[in-house]
Write an enzyme that holds these catalytic residues in place. Structure first.
Site, PDB file in Angstrom:
ATOM      1  N   THR A 260       0.842  -1.197   0.000  1.00  9.85           N
ATOM      2  CA  THR A 260       0.000   0.000   0.000  1.00  9.85           C
ATOM      3  C   THR A 260       0.877   1.246   0.000  1.00  9.85           C
ATOM      4  O   THR A 260       2.019   1.211   0.447  1.00  9.85           O
ATOM      5  CB  THR A 260      -0.889   0.081   1.254  1.00  9.85           C
ATOM      6  OG1 THR A 260      -0.035   0.230   2.408  1.00  9.85           O
ATOM      7  CG2 THR A 260      -1.790  -1.112   1.410  1.00  9.85           C
ATOM      8  N   ASP A 261       0.308   2.348  -0.473  1.00  8.52           N
ATOM      9  CA  ASP A 261       0.928   3.644  -0.220  1.00  8.52           C
ATOM     10  C   ASP A 261       0.878   3.869   1.292  1.00  8.52           C
ATOM     11  O   ASP A 261       0.223   3.111   2.026  1.00  8.52           O
ATOM     12  CB  ASP A 261       0.147   4.737  -0.976  1.00  8.52           C
ATOM     13  CG  ASP A 261       1.026   5.931  -1.361  1.00  8.52           C
ATOM     14  OD1 ASP A 261       2.091   6.109  -0.744  1.00  8.52           O
ATOM     15  OD2 ASP A 261       0.638   6.685  -2.271  1.00  8.52           O
ATOM     16  N   ASP A 262       1.568   4.907   1.771  1.00 12.65           N
ATOM     17  CA  ASP A 262       1.655   5.168   3.214  1.00 12.65           C
ATOM     18  C   ASP A 262       0.267   5.193   3.854  1.00 12.65           C
ATOM     19  O   ASP A 262      -0.605   5.954   3.442  1.00 12.65           O
ATOM     20  CB  ASP A 262       2.369   6.509   3.426  1.00 12.65           C
ATOM     21  CG  ASP A 262       2.629   6.841   4.887  1.00 12.65           C
ATOM     22  OD1 ASP A 262       2.281   6.018   5.761  1.00 12.65           O
ATOM     23  OD2 ASP A 262       3.168   7.925   5.146  1.00 12.65           O
TER      24      ASP A 262
END
Length: 336
Positions: A260-262
């Site tokens: 995932t992105d942050d």
């Protein structure tokens, strides 16, 4: 290493890439504990990197503390997103767009330079290339980070970049699936909506990811963006089963590591951390990024362990992620 040798908590810890504030990790009690307990990877930002000597020593110190060898990751795209400013007294590399416009041989040489630099410091993973096609000229977050606003040009450039990093043993992570280039909002600040048809998305924005998969990109990052024509519920791509499992894994045939992105970005704030992680694991996501290892993140791993024991998450999904993570670490010589 055999995944059956790991405890459930260690397996879940392997699914996390986290960071800490400052130039020494020793001041972050929870980060240090996770490193000892099997953390999967570390993400470094500008505030972690003071000098060449310091970052080399920092990565070495973390590796000597770690119970399981880790991904040492960074966002080193060039241009606006470059984390080594303090080493170089400013930005050293051109943005993806400018480097591409200088020609493919220039781009290839720049990637070689970045790869060798990262390797010399101890990094083994770069959250690059950006595979987004910047079709919205008012896009507040992608812009020059994309190679081009033309799909075929993004494919040509990213093929060069992926292959060049591969030569020097740096794991590439293509981002931000299924394409952030048409957004008119920044997922760091809010949840963008990209209301394009599935056909338009496939033809323009998903194609660079499909091509990257064909040439063997090892990892892909999912975006905190809503795509109403891919997922009818208010579920961002990063935690959507239709987008991760059905589209990325089944339709496009990607069997690498999905990150995932942050998870601290506002694009995912409509869910609690626990809800978001459970949905993501059930969707087929393998790893999560959290930029800071707070007490909440430390506790989140315990909460996920409980969710597995309570049958909310299937242990087979945790094991499936572990197999992909360990396979990637073996492939790049991180573990034997």
């Amino acid at each position: 290493m055999n995944i059956n040798d790991l405890t459930l908590k260690q397996k879940i810890s392997q699914m996390f890439i986290t960071g800490f504030v400052g130039t020494s990790f020793r001041f972050s009690k929870h980060f240090t504990e996770l490193v000892k307990n099997g953390l999967g990877g570390v993400i470094f930002f500008s505030y972690n990197i003071e000098s060449e000597k310091q970052i080399k020593k920092l990565i070495l110190d973390i590796s000597q503390t770690a119970s399981i060898p880790m991904f040492y990751s960074i966002d080193q795209e060039g241009g606006r997103v470059e984390r080594t400013e303090k080493i170089h007294n400013g930005k050293k590399y051109l943005s993806a767009n400018l480097a591409y416009r200088m020609g493919l041989s220039y781009l290839q040489n720049q990637i070689k330079e970045i790869a060798l630099e990262l390797k010399s410091y101890g990094f083994n993973m770069n959250f690059a290339p950006v595979l987004d096609v910047n079709t919205n000229q008012n896009n507040p977050i992608i812009g020059e980070r994309a190679f081009s606003s033309n799909t075929d040009e993004v494919i040509a450039a990213s093929n060069v970049v992926i292959k060049e990093y591969e030569k020097y043993g740096i794991i590439t992570v293509g981002k931000h699936f299924p394409g952030h280039g048409a957004a008119s909002a920044d997922s760091h600040k809010t949840l963008p909506v990209i209301d394009l048809s599935k056909e338009d998305l496939k033809e323009q924005h998903i194609k660079p990811f499909a091509e990257a998969i064909k040439i063997g990109i090892p990892a892909i990052m999912a975006a905190h963006v809503l795509y109403p024509n891919l997922e009818e519920t208010q579920t961002p791509a990063s935690i959507s089963k239709k987008i991760i499992n059905d589209l990325l894994i089944n339709e496009l045939g990607f069997n690498g590591v999905i990150i995932t992105d942050d998870m601290e970005m506002n694009g995912i704030k409509g869910f609690t951390r626990l809800e978001a992680c459970i949905k993501a694991i059930n969707a087929g996501v393998n790893m999560f990024i959290f930029r800071d290892t707070t007490k909440d993140i430390y506790n989140l791993i315990n909460e996920l362990e409980k969710a597995v024991n309570d049958g909310i998450i299937k242990e087979i999904d945790i094991n499936n992620s572990l197999e992909k993570i360990i396979k990637l670490k073996r492939q790049y010589g991180i573990i034997q």
